[in-house]
Design a protein around this motif. Structure first.
Motif, short mmCIF file in Angstrom:
data_model
loop_
_atom_site.label_atom_id
_atom_site.label_comp_id
_atom_site.label_asym_id
_atom_site.label_seq_id
_atom_site.Cartn_x
_atom_site.Cartn_y
_atom_site.Cartn_z
N GLY A 438 0.82 -1.19 0.00
CA GLY A 438 0.00 0.00 0.00
C GLY A 438 0.86 1.25 0.00
O GLY A 438 2.07 1.21 -0.27
N ALA A 439 0.24 2.39 0.32
CA ALA A 439 0.95 3.67 0.32
C ALA A 439 0.17 4.65 1.18
O ALA A 439 -0.96 4.39 1.59
N GLY A 440 0.79 5.79 1.44
CA GLY A 440 0.12 6.81 2.23
C GLY A 440 0.10 6.48 3.72
O GLY A 440 0.85 5.63 4.20
N ARG A 441 -0.79 7.12 4.45
CA ARG A 441 -0.85 6.94 5.89
C ARG A 441 -1.18 5.51 6.29
O ARG A 441 -0.75 5.05 7.35
N ARG A 442 -1.95 4.81 5.47
CA ARG A 442 -2.34 3.46 5.84
C ARG A 442 -1.46 2.39 5.20
O ARG A 442 -1.85 1.23 5.09
N ILE A 443 -0.24 2.76 4.78
CA ILE A 443 0.69 1.76 4.30
C ILE A 443 0.92 0.74 5.41
O ILE A 443 0.88 1.06 6.60
N CYS A 444 1.13 -0.51 5.06
CA CYS A 444 1.33 -1.56 6.04
C CYS A 444 2.45 -1.18 7.01
O CYS A 444 3.57 -0.88 6.59
N ALA A 445 2.14 -1.20 8.29
CA ALA A 445 3.12 -0.80 9.29
C ALA A 445 4.30 -1.76 9.35
O ALA A 445 5.39 -1.38 9.78
N GLY A 446 4.11 -2.99 8.89
CA GLY A 446 5.17 -3.99 8.94
C GLY A 446 5.87 -4.20 7.62
O GLY A 446 6.43 -5.28 7.38
N ASN A 447 5.88 -3.18 6.75
CA ASN A 447 6.47 -3.38 5.42
C ASN A 447 7.97 -3.71 5.49
O ASN A 447 8.46 -4.57 4.77
N HIS A 448 8.69 -3.05 6.39
CA HIS A 448 10.13 -3.32 6.49
C HIS A 448 10.38 -4.73 7.02
O HIS A 448 11.22 -5.47 6.50
#
Length: 505
Positions: A438-448
């Motif tokens: 995803g992208a923006g404020r609601r991008i997945c918090a666990g992307n890293h």
């Protein structure tokens, strides 16, 4: 009936309706809705989404364009199918689309949207996001829990080595999913949730698996809310039953952690940090037990299913394209050698492995339609009117296979990320050609953390073993319908060790 009574009964209500309609017209831009198919009464365009919604919407986008509007059931949906339109929604209109609609899983197991994934955009969501980022998903926390990741990957490698000696195939997705669940279990609860010891661990294991399965089912009541009470598919009933079991277990775990706070040896786990912040006000809100339970559900579901599926899709492509597998192994042999196994610190030195992971996420986005967003106000985009209450789907799957965006998009070609126009594209949410998180404020918090899981586990398995398809079996790329992109036919592969024996100890 006298004249005044007639005017009161009929004329004034009619004037009021006309006034409200006119007010609505003035409030909304004098713009058309985006193009899209006409639907049937009540069910809208739902029949058009079979058999695979992401593929069906991609086909419709070729006819109606990269921004569509259609009714699915009685709910209005906007669908973005190009990088430019995705950017307009998730960047330019980030705040108006920062909310999410609640589905059956969010209402039940997600504690009616009190979790991180489905919480409304506001102080509570910001608090949940902040605590997750600091104590579980941020760089400091990821570094702190490196020993847990190493120990569980060690177990995974030894289990695969045992299967290789027996000549038995490895069920890739299941093996990786168990490893990820145990890593998260150690970080969140100081326990391996897929351990064979004790009835509670077995219960928790079964509940996590059932939650992942039910969350991926399409619930007709999410599209036609008026028939929710009928529970035609029985999904609400099963989710409510699962919620009761999960809530009882989580309540017991919360109590145990609260009673043992400061007494357990070793570093604090994520639950300890959450309990320590339970009575602290932040931004005018306080963390509740319900928020804690919902947040832990999020971590297990999002942290295990999608990452393990990404590794499985990578295996499907590598087994189909053995030259790519061999090139990756050559790179690792040059950087790491064969006397030891891959470590997380090796990953920055392995550009071809990183390119493979990006290519898998491009071609096989594990959440093909992203998680839905919800318009909290009337919006305008590209000359079209998007009414308040519209749900947004971003067709990541379609963008990843668009020939106007990617050269030969159906070809699995990691080299595209090593040179040329796509070399600098990343998955961090700023390059809208590739937004698997995803992208923006609601991008997945666990992307890293998700990328680290995929790169380290996939890299370890590629480096430590040679892989072949069992005789008489084939690897296909068939997909199954659902919120998450599962393979229709799971990958099973034979492993044989390729490193020095001391590397497996």
């Amino acid at each position: 009936m006298d004249t005044l009574s007639i005017a009161t009964t009929f004329f004034f209500p009619l004037l009021l309706i006309l006034f409200l309609v006119q007010l609505r017209r003035r409030a909304a831009p004098n713009l058309p809705l985006p193009p899209g198919p006409y639907g049937w009464p009540l069910i809208g365009s739902l029949p058009l989404l079979r058999p695979l919604p992401h593929a069906a919407l991609a086909a419709l986008a070729k006819r109606y364009g990269p921004i569509m509007y259609l009714k699915l059931g009685t709910c209005g949906f906007a669908v973005a199918s190009s990088p430019a339109v995705a950017r307009a929604f998730l960047h330019t209109l980030d705040i108006p689309f920062a909310d999410r609609p609640l589905n059956a899983a969010a209402r039940n197991v997600g504690y009616d949207g009190q979790n991180l994934v489905f919480a409304g955009y506001g102080p509570r969501w910001k608090l949940l996001r902040k605590l997750s980022s600091i104590h579980l998903l941020g760089p400091g926390a990821i570094s702190q829990w490196a020993p847990a990741r190493r120990s569980e990957v060690d177990r995974l490698v030894r289990s695969i080595l045992d299967l290789s000696l027996l000549g038995e195939p490895v069920r890739v997705q299941g093996a990786v999913m168990r490893t990820l669940a145990n890593i998260l279990g150690l970080a969140i609860l100081s326990r391996r949730v897929f351990d064979s010891d004790g009835a509670e661990s077995s219960e928790f294991k079964g509940m996590v698996l059932e939650l992942m399965r039910l969350s991926g089912l399409a619930n007709i009541a999410d599209f036609i809310p008026s028939i929710k009470w009928l529970d035609v598919q029985g999904i609400e009933r099963r989710l409510k039953s699962l919620h009761k079991k999960f809530d009882a277990l989580m309540t017991r775990m919360l109590k145990e952690h609260a009673e043992s706070a400061g007494k357990r040896e070793g570093r604090q786990d994520f639950m300890d940090y959450l309990l320590a912040n339970r009575k602290t006000s932040d931004g005018g809100v306080m963390l509740s037990d319900v928020n804690i339970k919902g947040l832990i559900v999020d971590m297990f579901v999002a942290g295990t299913d999608t990452s393990s599926l990404t590794v499985e899709w990578a295996f499907a492509e590598l087994l189909t394209n053995p030259s790519i597998l061999q090139r990756a192994q050559r790179e690792m042999d040059e950087v790491i050698g064969r006397e030891r196994r891959l470590q997380e610190s090796d990953i920055p030195k392995l550009p071809y492995l990183q390119a493979i992971c990006k290519e898998v996420l491009r071609k096989h986005a594990t959440t093909p339609l992203n998680l839905p967003h919800l318009a909290t106000e009337d919006c305008e985009i590209d000359g079209y009117y998007i009414p308040k209450g519209t749900r947004l789907l971003v067709n990541i799957w379609a963008i990843g296979r668009d020939p106007d965006v990617w050269e030969n998009p159906l070809e699995f070609k990691p080299e595209r990320f090593l040179s040329g126009k796509d070399a600098n594209i990343d998955v961090k949410g700023t390059d809208f050609e590739l937004i698997p998180f995803g992208a923006g404020r609601r991008i997945c918090a666990g992307n890293h953390l998700g990328m680290l899981f995929v790169q380290s586990i996939l890299g370890t398995l590629i480096h430590a073993f040679d892989w072949t398809v069992p005789d008489g079996e084939e690897v296909d790329m068939d997909e199954s319908a659902g919120l998450v992109l599962h393979k229709l036919n799971p990958v099973a592969a034979l492993a044989s060790p390729r490193l020095a024996p001391s590397a497996y100890v």
